[in-house]
Design a protein around this motif. Structure first.
Motif, PDB file in Angstrom:
ATOM      1  N   GLN A  83      34.799  31.957  26.300  1.00 56.26           N
ATOM      2  CA  GLN A  83      36.017  31.934  27.095  1.00 56.26           C
ATOM      3  C   GLN A  83      35.666  31.604  28.544  1.00 56.26           C
ATOM      4  O   GLN A  83      34.716  32.155  29.105  1.00 56.26           O
ATOM      5  CB  GLN A  83      36.752  33.285  27.035  1.00 56.26           C
ATOM      6  CG  GLN A  83      37.306  33.640  25.666  1.00 56.26           C
ATOM      7  CD  GLN A  83      36.231  34.183  24.721  1.00 56.26           C
ATOM      8  OE1 GLN A  83      35.191  34.646  25.170  1.00 56.26           O
ATOM      9  NE2 GLN A  83      36.487  34.092  23.421  1.00 56.26           N
ATOM     10  N   ALA A  84      36.442  30.716  29.155  1.00 52.80           N
ATOM     11  CA  ALA A  84      36.156  30.229  30.500  1.00 52.80           C
ATOM     12  C   ALA A  84      36.051  31.361  31.514  1.00 52.80           C
ATOM     13  O   ALA A  84      35.142  31.365  32.348  1.00 52.80           O
ATOM     14  CB  ALA A  84      37.222  29.219  30.935  1.00 52.80           C
ATOM     15  N   GLU A  85      36.967  32.333  31.451  1.00 49.72           N
ATOM     16  CA  GLU A  85      36.942  33.419  32.436  1.00 49.72           C
ATOM     17  C   GLU A  85      35.678  34.258  32.310  1.00 49.72           C
ATOM     18  O   GLU A  85      35.070  34.642  33.307  1.00 49.72           O
ATOM     19  CB  GLU A  85      38.171  34.329  32.283  1.00 49.72           C
ATOM     20  CG  GLU A  85      39.471  33.644  32.625  1.00 49.72           C
ATOM     21  CD  GLU A  85      40.438  33.658  31.444  1.00 49.72           C
ATOM     22  OE1 GLU A  85      40.255  34.457  30.507  1.00 49.72           O
ATOM     23  OE2 GLU A  85      41.366  32.845  31.475  1.00 49.72           O
ATOM     24  N   GLN A  86      35.269  34.541  31.073  1.00 46.38           N
ATOM     25  CA  GLN A  86      34.062  35.335  30.857  1.00 46.38           C
ATOM     26  C   GLN A  86      32.810  34.555  31.261  1.00 46.38           C
ATOM     27  O   GLN A  86      31.861  35.122  31.796  1.00 46.38           O
ATOM     28  CB  GLN A  86      33.965  35.789  29.406  1.00 46.38           C
ATOM     29  CG  GLN A  86      34.972  36.861  29.049  1.00 46.38           C
ATOM     30  CD  GLN A  86      34.831  37.302  27.602  1.00 46.38           C
ATOM     31  OE1 GLN A  86      34.655  36.468  26.713  1.00 46.38           O
ATOM     32  NE2 GLN A  86      34.902  38.607  27.369  1.00 46.38           N
ATOM     33  N   LEU A  87      32.813  33.228  31.017  1.00 48.43           N
ATOM     34  CA  LEU A  87      31.684  32.405  31.458  1.00 48.43           C
ATOM     35  C   LEU A  87      31.600  32.387  32.973  1.00 48.43           C
ATOM     36  O   LEU A  87      30.507  32.438  33.545  1.00 48.43           O
ATOM     37  CB  LEU A  87      31.805  30.977  30.908  1.00 48.43           C
ATOM     38  CG  LEU A  87      31.436  30.807  29.436  1.00 48.43           C
ATOM     39  CD1 LEU A  87      31.793  29.406  28.964  1.00 48.43           C
ATOM     40  CD2 LEU A  87      29.974  31.108  29.193  1.00 48.43           C
ATOM     41  N   ASP A  88      32.749  32.304  33.649  1.00 47.40           N
ATOM     42  CA  ASP A  88      32.758  32.349  35.116  1.00 47.40           C
ATOM     43  C   ASP A  88      32.171  33.654  35.625  1.00 47.40           C
ATOM     44  O   ASP A  88      31.387  33.668  36.574  1.00 47.40           O
ATOM     45  CB  ASP A  88      34.178  32.170  35.659  1.00 47.40           C
ATOM     46  CG  ASP A  88      34.693  30.749  35.527  1.00 47.40           C
ATOM     47  OD1 ASP A  88      33.869  29.829  35.317  1.00 47.40           O
ATOM     48  OD2 ASP A  88      35.930  30.558  35.639  1.00 47.40           O
ATOM     49  N   ILE A  89      32.537  34.761  34.984  1.00 47.30           N
ATOM     50  CA  ILE A  89      32.001  36.074  35.386  1.00 47.30           C
ATOM     51  C   ILE A  89      30.490  36.103  35.178  1.00 47.30           C
ATOM     52  O   ILE A  89      29.739  36.542  36.060  1.00 47.30           O
ATOM     53  CB  ILE A  89      32.695  37.213  34.595  1.00 47.30           C
ATOM     54  CG1 ILE A  89      34.157  37.336  35.038  1.00 47.30           C
ATOM     55  CG2 ILE A  89      31.950  38.539  34.783  1.00 47.30           C
ATOM     56  CD1 ILE A  89      34.998  38.226  34.138  1.00 47.30           C
ATOM     57  N   LEU A  90      30.029  35.624  34.017  1.00 49.81           N
ATOM     58  CA  LEU A  90      28.592  35.584  33.736  1.00 49.81           C
ATOM     59  C   LEU A  90      27.869  34.737  34.777  1.00 49.81           C
ATOM     60  O   LEU A  90      26.871  35.172  35.366  1.00 49.81           O
ATOM     61  CB  LEU A  90      28.322  35.031  32.336  1.00 49.81           C
ATOM     62  CG  LEU A  90      26.856  34.743  32.001  1.00 49.81           C
ATOM     63  CD1 LEU A  90      26.038  36.026  31.999  1.00 49.81           C
ATOM     64  CD2 LEU A  90      26.737  34.002  30.684  1.00 49.81           C
TER      65      LEU A  90
END
Length: 163
Positions: A83-90
């Motif tokens: 998921q894009a949001e979770q990848l951004d957080i990572l």
């Protein structure tokens, strides 16, 4: 075929950038002498190159061993996050970790490659534990035994740039 960069940068720009990337502490007067311009013209040219984004920043490159960083590691990591949001957080978390000198998103077997500087094995263990908390599914750590070549110099004086 003339490259896009050579249409934007002339030979003096290329020469200026090449000198600066090798000797960032050079005085403006000495740089001007080497590129055969006046010091004010050289200064203006450098400011333009900075404002146009050709020069990101000028830094001092420190000796990690003298400062107690005895382990240079290359860490390959994979994640099951899609998921894009979770990848951004990572990616934001990885970007903020001071041990990570470089982080690259990859194609192929692993998702990311990290260049990490660590003082000792205990710090490496702690770092890997931090990674495990981020949802990393696979980690492969390789220790650098010795450095054969290290350079920050881009080969900008080649034929592609119209020299």
């Amino acid at each position: 075929m003339e490259s896009f960069v050579s249409k934007i940068l002339d030979a003096i720009d290329i020469q200026t950038l090449d000198i600066l990337q090798k000797e960032s502490q050079i005085s403006n007067a000495e740089l001007a002498r080497r590129v055969n311009l006046s010091p004010p013209a050289t200064h203006t040219r450098i400011k333009r190159l900075e404002s146009e984004g050709f020069i990101n920043r000028q830094v001092a490159i420190l000796n990690p061993e003298k400062l107690g960083f005895d382990l240079l590691c290359y860490v390959f990591i994979s994640t099951n996050i899609h998921q894009a949001e979770q990848l951004d957080i990572l990616e934001n978390t990885l970007e903020e970790m001071p041990e990570i000198l470089e982080c690259h998103c990859l194609t192929g077997e692993y998702d990311y490659l990290l260049k990490v500087v660590i003082r000792d094995r205990r710090e490496l263990d702690s770092f890997i534990r931090k990674l495990n908390k981020l949802g990393i599914s696979r980690i492969q750590t390789n220790l650098s035994l010795r450095e054969i070549k290290h350079s920050t110099v881009l080969p900008i004086t080649n034929v592609e740039f119209g020299k």
